[in-house]
Design an enzyme around this catalytic site. Structure first.
Site, short mmCIF file in Angstrom:
data_model
loop_
_atom_site.label_atom_id
_atom_site.label_comp_id
_atom_site.label_asym_id
_atom_site.label_seq_id
_atom_site.Cartn_x
_atom_site.Cartn_y
_atom_site.Cartn_z
N ASN A 6 0.86 -1.18 0.00
CA ASN A 6 0.00 0.00 0.00
C ASN A 6 0.90 1.23 0.00
O ASN A 6 1.43 1.61 1.04
CB ASN A 6 -0.90 -0.04 1.25
CG ASN A 6 -1.76 1.20 1.38
OD1 ASN A 6 -1.86 1.99 0.45
ND2 ASN A 6 -2.37 1.38 2.56
N TRP A 7 1.05 1.81 -1.20
CA TRP A 7 1.97 2.95 -1.32
C TRP A 7 1.33 4.27 -0.91
O TRP A 7 1.95 5.33 -1.02
CB TRP A 7 2.52 3.03 -2.76
CG TRP A 7 3.44 1.90 -3.10
CD1 TRP A 7 4.02 1.03 -2.21
CD2 TRP A 7 3.90 1.49 -4.40
NE1 TRP A 7 4.80 0.11 -2.87
CE2 TRP A 7 4.74 0.38 -4.22
CE3 TRP A 7 3.68 1.96 -5.69
CZ2 TRP A 7 5.36 -0.28 -5.29
CZ3 TRP A 7 4.30 1.32 -6.76
CH2 TRP A 7 5.13 0.22 -6.56
N LYS A 8 0.10 4.22 -0.51
CA LYS A 8 -0.61 5.42 -0.03
C LYS A 8 -0.41 6.58 -1.01
O LYS A 8 -0.44 6.36 -2.22
CB LYS A 8 -0.16 5.76 1.39
CG LYS A 8 -0.24 4.53 2.31
CD LYS A 8 -0.13 4.85 3.76
CE LYS A 8 -0.23 3.56 4.57
NZ LYS A 8 -0.45 3.77 5.96
N HIS A 95 -9.89 1.66 4.36
CA HIS A 95 -8.65 1.90 5.11
C HIS A 95 -8.93 2.94 6.19
O HIS A 95 -9.70 3.89 5.97
CB HIS A 95 -7.55 2.40 4.16
CG HIS A 95 -6.20 2.38 4.82
ND1 HIS A 95 -5.81 3.37 5.69
CD2 HIS A 95 -5.19 1.49 4.77
CE1 HIS A 95 -4.59 3.09 6.14
NE2 HIS A 95 -4.20 1.94 5.60
N GLU A 170 -6.21 -4.29 10.66
CA GLU A 170 -5.19 -3.27 10.86
C GLU A 170 -5.52 -2.44 12.09
O GLU A 170 -6.35 -1.51 12.00
CB GLU A 170 -5.13 -2.32 9.65
CG GLU A 170 -4.68 -2.95 8.37
CD GLU A 170 -4.04 -1.91 7.44
OE1 GLU A 170 -2.87 -2.09 7.10
OE2 GLU A 170 -4.69 -0.92 7.10
N SER A 215 2.60 -1.66 10.65
CA SER A 215 4.02 -1.75 11.01
C SER A 215 4.67 -3.10 10.71
O SER A 215 5.53 -3.56 11.46
CB SER A 215 4.22 -1.39 12.49
OG SER A 215 3.90 -0.04 12.71
N GLY A 236 2.49 -0.94 4.42
CA GLY A 236 2.58 0.46 4.04
C GLY A 236 4.04 0.88 3.87
O GLY A 236 4.70 0.53 2.89
N GLY A 237 4.55 1.59 4.87
CA GLY A 237 5.91 2.17 4.83
C GLY A 237 6.97 1.23 4.30
O GLY A 237 7.77 1.61 3.43
P1 PGA Z 1 2.29 0.66 7.76
O1 PGA Z 1 0.87 0.92 7.06
O2 PGA Z 1 2.81 -0.66 7.26
O3 PGA Z 1 3.14 1.82 7.33
O4 PGA Z 1 2.06 0.64 9.23
C1 PGA Z 1 -0.02 -0.13 6.82
C2 PGA Z 1 -1.28 0.40 6.21
O5 PGA Z 1 -1.71 1.52 6.56
O6 PGA Z 1 -1.90 -0.25 5.38
#
Ligand code: PGA
Length: 254
Positions: A6-8, A95, A170, A215, A236-237
């Protein structure tokens, strides 16, 4: 296992294309062995160029959101028909960043799910509690509350065959914070999700898949992947770094 990047809103199209190239180099072989499914979810403006790059690979493209409506006068939204034309096989909905910042309700998310299913796109439905709800021991209650509109929509739907629904648990307090729920808690939650989804919808032959998000990193992937019921990750990150992303996939199978 399924690994969803998920590259947001972190990358411009140029950067998304560069990262995709790096990821294809590392992952095409792994994905072709069919041990895992890798899905990249860039922001809307990067969907088309990333989809082109993924065309001849075993990796898939997914969107981060969609409109619940048919194409029409909905300024600033993106239709499922567009996602379909681009080749999206998956779409993240609900999300917490959408629920919180855009006040999206579970009912609206359920509507999006139905539309996605009728266009044969697998919905990746995010659910999760915030920090206070977690402290107050309300997680299961919140998850059920977020899932009930999904269940009632599924009960009403006339869609004949629903292949797959992915539920991404999540915890909001875990997203981008480095904090992860402990193993005992996660075992209980994933057992609970499996139970309520399969029991409530027992008369429909839906293939449910449950994944964890929040995370996820190379340092915790092995432990998280060993939790019964965890069928993959929403990342995400850590998915913005091709090496770290590769390590997550690698350690998930150790
Ligand atoms: P994160 O984000 O891995 O940076 O915690 C996950 C997400 O929001 O889908």
């Amino acid at each position: 296992m399924i690994f969803i990047a998920n590259w947001k809103m972190c990358l411009t199209p140029t950067k998304a294309v560069k990262l995709t190239d790096k990821i294809i180099e590392k992952f095409d072989a792994i994905s072709q062995q069919k041990i895992s499914r890798i899905i990249l979810c860039p922001s809307f403006s990067s969907l088309l160029p990333v989809a082109h790059l993924l065309e001849k690979t075993s990796l898939s493209i997914g969107a981060q959101n969609c409109s619940a409506f048919e194409p029409g006068a909905y300024t600033g939204q993106e239709s499922i028909k567009t996602l379909q034309e681009i080749g999206c096989l998956f779409c993240i909905i609900g999300h917490s960043e959408q629920r919180t910042l855009n006040f999206e309700t579970s009912e609206q998310i359920a509507q999006k799910m139905t539309q996605l299913l009728s266009h044969k796109i697998t919905p990746v439905i995010c659910i999760g509690e915030n920090a206070n709800e977690f402290k107050d021991n309300k997680t299961k209650f919140i998850l059920l509350e977020q899932l009930l509109p999904i269940f009632s929509m599924l009960k009403k739907t006339t869609i004949q065959s629903i292949q797959q629904i992915i539920i991404a648990y999540e915890p909001i307090w875990s997203i981008g914070t480095g904090l992860i729920p402990d193993r005992t808690f996660l075992v209980e939650i994933f057992e609970y999700l499996d139970k309520i989804c399969t029991q409530t919808m027992s008369n429909k032959s839906i293939s449910w898949q449950f994944i964890y998000g929040g995370s996820v990193k190379s340092t915790n992937a092995q432990e998280l992947a060993s939790i019964p019921g965890v069928g993959g990750f929403l990342i995400g990150g850590a998915s913005l770094d091709s090496q770290e992303f590769e390590k997550i996939v690698h350690y998930s199978y150790l």
